[in-house]
Design an enzyme around this catalytic site. Structure first.
Site, mmCIF file in Angstrom:
data_model
loop_
_atom_site.group_PDB
_atom_site.id
_atom_site.type_symbol
_atom_site.label_atom_id
_atom_site.label_comp_id
_atom_site.label_asym_id
_atom_site.label_seq_id
_atom_site.Cartn_x
_atom_site.Cartn_y
_atom_site.Cartn_z
ATOM 1 N N ASN A 8 10.786 -37.182 21.277
ATOM 2 C CA ASN A 8 12.101 -36.593 21.556
ATOM 3 C C ASN A 8 11.935 -35.653 22.747
ATOM 4 O O ASN A 8 11.367 -34.580 22.617
ATOM 5 C CB ASN A 8 12.566 -35.824 20.307
ATOM 6 C CG ASN A 8 13.806 -34.992 20.565
ATOM 7 O OD1 ASN A 8 14.485 -35.173 21.579
ATOM 8 N ND2 ASN A 8 14.105 -34.079 19.657
ATOM 9 N N TRP A 9 12.425 -36.105 23.894
ATOM 10 C CA TRP A 9 12.223 -35.316 25.124
ATOM 11 C C TRP A 9 13.181 -34.127 25.228
ATOM 12 O O TRP A 9 13.062 -33.332 26.133
ATOM 13 C CB TRP A 9 12.353 -36.237 26.348
ATOM 14 C CG TRP A 9 11.060 -36.915 26.700
ATOM 15 C CD1 TRP A 9 10.011 -37.161 25.860
ATOM 16 C CD2 TRP A 9 10.671 -37.414 27.990
ATOM 17 N NE1 TRP A 9 8.999 -37.778 26.541
ATOM 18 C CE2 TRP A 9 9.366 -37.951 27.849
ATOM 19 C CE3 TRP A 9 11.291 -37.466 29.235
ATOM 20 C CZ2 TRP A 9 8.686 -38.522 28.924
ATOM 21 C CZ3 TRP A 9 10.610 -38.049 30.300
ATOM 22 C CH2 TRP A 9 9.322 -38.571 30.147
ATOM 23 N N LYS A 10 14.163 -34.060 24.339
ATOM 24 C CA LYS A 10 15.158 -32.970 24.391
ATOM 25 C C LYS A 10 15.711 -32.872 25.824
ATOM 26 O O LYS A 10 15.853 -33.891 26.474
ATOM 27 C CB LYS A 10 14.515 -31.679 23.914
ATOM 28 C CG LYS A 10 13.770 -31.875 22.587
ATOM 29 C CD LYS A 10 13.345 -30.610 21.942
ATOM 30 C CE LYS A 10 12.641 -30.932 20.627
ATOM 31 N NZ LYS A 10 12.302 -29.781 19.833
ATOM 32 N N HIS A 98 19.686 -33.816 14.701
ATOM 33 C CA HIS A 98 18.543 -32.946 14.999
ATOM 34 C C HIS A 98 18.954 -31.486 14.780
ATOM 35 O O HIS A 98 20.103 -31.119 15.037
ATOM 36 C CB HIS A 98 18.084 -33.160 16.443
ATOM 37 C CG HIS A 98 16.791 -32.458 16.735
ATOM 38 N ND1 HIS A 98 16.730 -31.118 17.011
ATOM 39 C CD2 HIS A 98 15.513 -32.913 16.737
ATOM 40 C CE1 HIS A 98 15.456 -30.772 17.188
ATOM 41 N NE2 HIS A 98 14.708 -31.844 17.026
ATOM 42 N N GLU A 100 18.481 -28.887 16.378
ATOM 43 C CA GLU A 100 19.022 -28.190 17.559
ATOM 44 C C GLU A 100 20.495 -28.546 17.768
ATOM 45 O O GLU A 100 21.273 -27.728 18.256
ATOM 46 C CB GLU A 100 18.172 -28.520 18.795
ATOM 47 C CG GLU A 100 16.843 -27.769 18.759
ATOM 48 C CD GLU A 100 15.685 -28.483 19.421
ATOM 49 O OE1 GLU A 100 15.906 -29.392 20.245
ATOM 50 O OE2 GLU A 100 14.526 -28.114 19.100
ATOM 51 N N GLU A 168 11.982 -32.543 9.481
ATOM 52 C CA GLU A 168 11.558 -31.560 10.466
ATOM 53 C C GLU A 168 11.905 -30.158 9.974
ATOM 54 O O GLU A 168 13.053 -29.709 10.131
ATOM 55 C CB GLU A 168 12.265 -31.805 11.802
ATOM 56 C CG GLU A 168 12.000 -33.170 12.388
ATOM 57 C CD GLU A 168 12.216 -33.186 13.892
ATOM 58 O OE1 GLU A 168 11.258 -33.470 14.600
ATOM 59 O OE2 GLU A 168 13.322 -32.878 14.351
ATOM 60 N N GLY A 174 8.625 -26.634 17.650
ATOM 61 C CA GLY A 174 8.316 -25.900 18.871
ATOM 62 C C GLY A 174 7.614 -24.577 18.659
ATOM 63 O O GLY A 174 7.505 -23.770 19.591
ATOM 64 N N SER A 212 5.932 -29.535 15.671
ATOM 65 C CA SER A 212 4.610 -29.126 16.177
ATOM 66 C C SER A 212 3.510 -30.137 15.867
ATOM 67 O O SER A 212 2.370 -29.758 15.613
ATOM 68 C CB SER A 212 4.234 -27.732 15.646
ATOM 69 O OG SER A 212 5.133 -26.762 16.138
ATOM 70 N N GLY A 233 8.187 -33.660 19.744
ATOM 71 C CA GLY A 233 8.899 -33.044 20.859
ATOM 72 C C GLY A 233 7.938 -32.773 22.007
ATOM 73 O O GLY A 233 7.619 -33.663 22.799
ATOM 74 N N GLY A 234 7.456 -31.540 22.083
ATOM 75 C CA GLY A 234 6.619 -31.086 23.209
ATOM 76 C C GLY A 234 5.498 -32.047 23.571
ATOM 77 O O GLY A 234 5.288 -32.354 24.752
HETATM 78 P P1 PGA Z 1 8.111 -30.215 18.578
HETATM 79 O O1 PGA Z 1 9.584 -30.775 18.357
HETATM 80 O O2 PGA Z 1 7.154 -31.372 18.403
HETATM 81 O O3 PGA Z 1 8.097 -29.682 19.983
HETATM 82 O O4 PGA Z 1 7.868 -29.158 17.558
HETATM 83 C C1 PGA Z 1 9.858 -31.737 17.369
HETATM 84 C C2 PGA Z 1 11.325 -32.083 17.365
HETATM 85 O O5 PGA Z 1 12.165 -31.180 17.516
HETATM 86 O O6 PGA Z 1 11.698 -33.249 17.192
#
Ligand code: PGA
Length: 251
Positions: A8-10, A98, A100, A168, A174, A212, A233-234
């Site tokens: 997930n590149w956000k 998600h 966010e 999640e 993050g 994470s 994500g990251g």
């Molecule tokens: P993260 O994000 O791996 O950077 O913690 C995961 C996500 O929000 O899907």
């Protein structure tokens, strides 16, 4: 079950980043042949990523997905995109709900179910995200929150083929923090039991862990009972890390 390793590149990644990542993935794609590999760039990154993947010869190996979709098929919704539009440009998946989006855009579980329904209607696989906040965990509400989100966020028509769940924990996203392996395994077991109330063949539903996940912890997490992949994500922004996680998924 074949694992799904999803990135997930956000709101990250310009055209040059997409080109670099896809080239690097193509060079070592053999490392990821035992998993389903998916990247979800921004809406404007989808077409360039699909083109880059085709050009690099991995169009069939690297699935591309959206990070969100609107519940409606079309209409007066400025700034939004529909599930059919995602499918039209070659997406196979759409992330919905998600945390966010639930936080930044006030999305409710009912709204998430409507988006998931739209995704299924367009022939996409919906990746439905759920997870407790830090406050909810501290007050012992984790399982109640997960049960409520599952009950309300999964639409009628959800099956093991068209729906993936991503667990999640919001406090793990993050932050570099992750639950203990025991906690992750217990959460996934509970989630599968709750999903069984809505989906007949719940043992076949892929339940991803997200929050994470990195090359250093992916092996342990992905080996846990009931963990069928990761939503990353990251660490999905760098091909080396993303591939290291795919390798850690075992064979
Ligand atoms: P993260 O994000 O791996 O950077 O913690 C995961 C996500 O929000 O899907």
């Amino acid at each position: 079950m074949r694992k799904l390793i999803a990135g997930n590149w956000k709101m990250n990644g310009l055209g040059a980043d997409i080109a670099r990542e896809v080239e690097a993935l193509a060079a070592s794609i053999a490392d990821a042949e035992h998993v389903d590999l998916l990247l979800c760039p921004t809406a404007v990154g989808i077409v360039p990523m699909r083109h880059a993947a085709e050009k690099a010869g991995i169009g069939d190996k690297l699935a591309v997905g959206g990070q969100d979709c609107h519940a409606a098929e079309n209409g007066a919704h400025t700034g939004d995109i529909s599930a059919a539009m995602l499918a039209d440009v070659g997406c196979r998946y759409a992330i919905v709900g998600h945390s966010e989006r639930r936080t930044d855009h006030g999305e409710t579980s009912e709204g998430v179910a409507a988006k998931a329904k739209a995704a299924l209607g367009a022939g996409l696989v919906a990746i439905v995200c759920i997870g407790e906040t830090e406050a909810e965990r501290k007050s012992g509400e984790t399982f109640n929150v997960l049960a409520d989100q599952i009950a309300k966020s999964l639409p009628a028509g959800a099956t093991a083929e068209n729906t993936v769940i991503a667990y999640e924990p919001v406090w793990a996203i993050g932050t570099g923090l992750t639950p203990t392996s025991d906690d992750i395994a217990a959460a996934h077991k509970f989630i599968r039991e709750e999903v069984a109330r809505k989906i007949a063949d719940a043992d076949k539903v892929r339940i991803l862990y997200g929050g994470s996940m990195k090359p250093g912890n992916a092996g342990e997490i992905l080996a846990l009972d009931g963990v069928d992949g990761g939503l990353i994500g990251g660490a999905s922004l760098e091909a080396d890390d993303f591939l290291a996680i795919a390798r850690a998924a075992g064979s």
